[in-house]
Design a protein around this motif. Structure first.
Motif, mmCIF file in Angstrom:
data_model
loop_
_atom_site.group_PDB
_atom_site.id
_atom_site.type_symbol
_atom_site.label_atom_id
_atom_site.label_comp_id
_atom_site.label_asym_id
_atom_site.label_seq_id
_atom_site.Cartn_x
_atom_site.Cartn_y
_atom_site.Cartn_z
ATOM 1 N N TYR A 89 0.925 -1.247 -0.047
ATOM 2 C CA TYR A 89 -0.045 0.189 -0.225
ATOM 3 C C TYR A 89 1.049 1.250 -0.195
ATOM 4 O O TYR A 89 2.092 1.137 0.485
ATOM 5 C CB TYR A 89 -0.849 0.191 1.210
ATOM 6 N N ARG B 253 -4.957 0.248 9.718
ATOM 7 C CA ARG B 253 -5.836 -0.565 9.291
ATOM 8 C C ARG B 253 -6.434 -0.447 8.069
ATOM 9 O O ARG B 253 -7.483 -0.241 7.787
ATOM 10 C CB ARG B 253 -7.173 -0.657 10.325
ATOM 11 N N VAL B 254 -5.593 -0.434 7.031
ATOM 12 C CA VAL B 254 -5.709 -0.370 5.746
ATOM 13 C C VAL B 254 -5.225 -1.541 4.982
ATOM 14 O O VAL B 254 -4.220 -2.120 5.292
ATOM 15 C CB VAL B 254 -5.037 1.120 5.159
ATOM 16 N N PRO B 255 -5.633 -1.750 3.617
ATOM 17 C CA PRO B 255 -5.328 -3.083 2.966
ATOM 18 C C PRO B 255 -3.545 -2.868 2.836
ATOM 19 O O PRO B 255 -3.361 -1.623 2.431
ATOM 20 C CB PRO B 255 -5.992 -2.920 1.664
ATOM 21 N N ARG C 260 -5.643 -6.073 -2.311
ATOM 22 C CA ARG C 260 -6.583 -6.411 -1.094
ATOM 23 C C ARG C 260 -6.538 -7.945 -0.814
ATOM 24 O O ARG C 260 -7.648 -8.700 -1.178
ATOM 25 C CB ARG C 260 -8.042 -6.134 -1.444
ATOM 26 N N GLU D 251 -11.421 -8.574 9.818
ATOM 27 C CA GLU D 251 -11.020 -8.072 8.721
ATOM 28 C C GLU D 251 -11.019 -8.866 7.407
ATOM 29 O O GLU D 251 -10.898 -10.167 7.959
ATOM 30 C CB GLU D 251 -9.423 -7.638 8.965
ATOM 31 N N THR E 147 -4.151 -6.479 6.319
ATOM 32 C CA THR E 147 -3.990 -4.859 6.655
ATOM 33 C C THR E 147 -2.432 -4.521 6.950
ATOM 34 O O THR E 147 -1.769 -5.660 7.195
ATOM 35 C CB THR E 147 -4.795 -4.460 7.658
ATOM 36 N N CYS E 148 -1.985 -3.407 6.808
ATOM 37 C CA CYS E 148 -0.566 -3.127 7.409
ATOM 38 C C CYS E 148 -0.433 -3.389 8.885
ATOM 39 O O CYS E 148 0.610 -3.955 9.313
ATOM 40 C CB CYS E 148 -0.396 -1.565 6.993
#
Length: 103
Positions: free
Chosen positions: A14, A52-54, A59, A82, A86-87
């Motif tokens: 990401y 909390r991002v892909p 994804r 989730e 995620t990171c």
């Protein structure tokens, strides 16, 4: 850092974690919940929840992280609640791995 996903190594992290973004300096001895961004960071004031991002724009539901800095690979899956890795999942998995006693 390329990721090995389903036998390919073309996925990229990401943009938050990919160069030329601001580097993330983090001590894996501490849980990711202790993460704080320095005041010089554009993410100052943000906490671990910001991760909390892909991990990748694609994804993925599972990744296999290989690094020349570790003698083993990491199988990373989404955390509870989730749908994609995620990171924060990456940091949590790495943190747990370095806490494991080697025999």
């Amino acid at each position: 850092m390329p990721l090995n996903i389903n036998g390919t190594q073309n996925a990229r992290p990401y943009p938050f974690l990919a160069p030329p973004s601001v580097p993330l300096v983090y001590d894996l001895h501490y849980p990711p919940t202790s993460l704080r961004f320095p005041s010089s960071s554009p993410f100052a004031g943000c906490r671990y929840e910001f991760l909390r991002v892909p991990l990748t724009p694609e994804r993925h539901r599972q990744i296999w992280l290989i690094s020349p800095d570790f003698p083993w690979a990491f199988d990373i899956s989404p955390s509870a609640g989730e749908e994609v890795v995620t990171c924060l999942d990456v940091l949590s998995t790495l943190h747990m791995a370095v806490q494991t006693q080697l025999n």
